[in-house]
Design a protein around this motif. Structure first.
Motif, short mmCIF file in Angstrom:
data_model
loop_
_atom_site.label_atom_id
_atom_site.label_comp_id
_atom_site.label_asym_id
_atom_site.label_seq_id
_atom_site.Cartn_x
_atom_site.Cartn_y
_atom_site.Cartn_z
N MET A 93 20.35 13.71 56.99
CA MET A 93 20.02 12.55 58.02
C MET A 93 20.91 12.76 59.46
O MET A 93 22.16 13.08 59.42
CB MET A 93 20.40 11.28 57.46
N VAL A 94 20.13 12.55 60.38
CA VAL A 94 20.70 12.72 62.06
C VAL A 94 20.51 11.26 62.60
O VAL A 94 19.36 10.86 62.79
CB VAL A 94 20.39 13.62 62.57
N ALA A 95 21.75 10.36 62.67
CA ALA A 95 21.68 9.29 63.65
C ALA A 95 22.74 9.24 64.49
O ALA A 95 23.86 9.48 64.09
CB ALA A 95 21.60 8.14 62.61
N ILE A 96 22.56 9.18 65.88
CA ILE A 96 23.75 9.20 66.70
C ILE A 96 23.69 7.76 67.35
O ILE A 96 22.77 7.31 68.00
CB ILE A 96 23.22 10.31 67.82
N GLY A 97 25.08 7.29 67.51
CA GLY A 97 24.93 6.10 67.85
C GLY A 97 26.56 5.52 67.43
O GLY A 97 27.08 6.00 66.55
N GLU A 98 27.07 4.55 68.42
CA GLU A 98 28.31 3.97 67.92
C GLU A 98 28.25 2.88 67.17
O GLU A 98 27.00 2.00 67.26
CB GLU A 98 28.82 3.60 69.53
N GLY A 99 29.35 2.43 66.45
CA GLY A 99 29.41 0.84 65.88
C GLY A 99 28.90 1.09 64.49
O GLY A 99 28.13 2.20 64.08
N VAL A 115 25.91 11.46 60.85
CA VAL A 115 25.76 10.09 61.25
C VAL A 115 26.73 9.48 61.89
O VAL A 115 28.03 9.52 61.11
CB VAL A 115 25.14 9.24 59.95
N GLY A 116 26.67 9.11 63.32
CA GLY A 116 27.95 8.61 63.99
C GLY A 116 27.84 8.79 65.39
O GLY A 116 26.84 9.24 65.96
N PRO A 117 28.93 8.61 66.08
CA PRO A 117 28.96 8.83 67.71
C PRO A 117 28.63 10.43 67.93
O PRO A 117 28.80 11.26 66.92
CB PRO A 117 30.28 8.76 67.99
N ALA A 118 28.21 10.69 68.91
CA ALA A 118 27.77 11.99 69.33
C ALA A 118 28.92 13.15 69.26
O ALA A 118 28.72 14.28 68.48
CB ALA A 118 27.38 12.12 71.00
#
Length: 346
Positions: free
Chosen positions: A226-232, A304-307
């Protein structure tokens, strides 16, 4: 590093084709079409060939028991023709539950069967007359069960688009991985942990590589998640979406003492979790099983996480020998996610 994408076997093929067409424009290089005991892969692969222009279309996987070597040859050659030379033949042994339960075929001698099929398909694509004396008998004689004894050696009627199609093998057990490293163009592992993969398969890959023909290019490997790019925390929380898949394979694919994915979990060092997940899953407590999937395994096997973190994970897969990074976007705009990752892997 190339990008690959896997279609789930329980999805809607027509909707999946629409998605692949969009992802192709974003930079996906290979789409893998799963089969299991759902819709057959070749039908969707042919449909995808008509809906796309450049993406490679691979089966992941066609099991080696429910089709004869010549049927696999015909399928590979036919798909390569309608796709204009974009077919990839992904093979695997599957498992006793599917082979004996769904197909009604004895689950016997998977390594021998795999080796003979790979050899026969490659020879068939070169339009050699197929004669073979092994697990498979071509032509079949009365001595080996022929009713008429009238079988004759034949070669593929059509001229294939290519005389060689990439053959990838899904393998997890040491002997199977060793064989894959020796004879296949590519390897399809599952639930791949980049930092621990060498502990599980390093020796098998090295042993197979020593026996590898000089006529074959270096072994390709596809893995990712899985790929999910984002903060928090809301981005990290998306990792929970992967829990059902991990629990299904570790806990529900196979039986006690005969689950290759459970064996891999144990080899990674998750012995206690593997046993508890399987016990819970087989007793119907799926949610409880999902909760026990180790968080660090989910972290390592997905992106999954910040760039900056996702880019670090990409490099971890690259360092582990992965040549085709599998990406499963968990975002409102999958094509944009793929395009962003494509820039990073170039």
């Amino acid at each position: 590093m190339k990008l690959s994408y896997t279609l789930m076997y329980d999805g809607n093929p027509r909707a999946a084709a629409d998605q692949v067409a969009g992802l192709e424009q974003a930079g996906i290089d290979v789409v893998w079409v799963a089969e299991a005991y759902g819709f057959d892969s070749p039908t969707l692969m042919g449909y995808l060939a008509a809906r796309t222009r450049s993406v490679q279309i691979g089966s992941a996987i066609l099991n080696i028991f429910s089709r004869t070597p010549s049927a696999l040859l015909q399928t590979a050659a036919g798909l390569d023709n309608v796709s204009g030379g974009r077919a990839v033949l992904g093979l695997g042994a599957s498992g006793p539950q599917v082979i004996e339960g769904f197909h009604g075929v004895p689950y016997a001698r998977p390594l021998t069967r795999t080796a003979e099929i790979v050899d026969l398909v490659r020879r068939g694509l070169r339009r050699e007359v197929l004669e073979h004396d092994g697990l498979f008998q071509l032509p079949l004689s009365k001595e080996h069960g022929a009713v008429t004894g009238l079988g004759k050696p034949l070669k593929l009627l059509n001229r294939p688009e290519r005389d060689a199609i990439p053959i990838w093998i899904a393998a997890l057990g040491p002997k199977s991985v060793e064989q894959t490293a020796e004879i296949a163009d590519g390897w399809i592992p599952h639930l791949f942990h980049p930092e621990k993969a060498h502990l599980v398969w390093g020796e098998a890959l090295a042993a197979g590589a020593k026996q590898r023909s000089a006529d074959l290019d270096p072994l390709q490997i596809t893995a990712g998640g899985m790929v999910a790019i984002g903060e928090g925390p809301e981005t990290k929380a998306l990792l929970d979406l992967a829990r059902p898949v991990f629990a299904l394979y570790v806990g529900g694919m196979g039986a006690k003492g005969k689950n290759y994915y459970n064996d891999v979990a144990r080899a990674y060092g998750y012995e206690r979790e593997a046993e508890e997940i399987q016990d819970l899953y087989l007793s119907g407590k799926k949610k409880e099983a999902e909760a026990l999937v180790p968080q660090d395994w989910l972290e390592a096997s997905n992106l999954v996480g910040p760039a900056s973190y996702v880019r670090e994970r990409i490099e971890a897969f690259r360092e582990a020998g992965v040549t085709h990074l599998t990406v499963l976007p968990a975002s409102d705009d999958p094509a944009a996610t793929v395009a962003q990752v494509k820039e990073w892997v170039a």
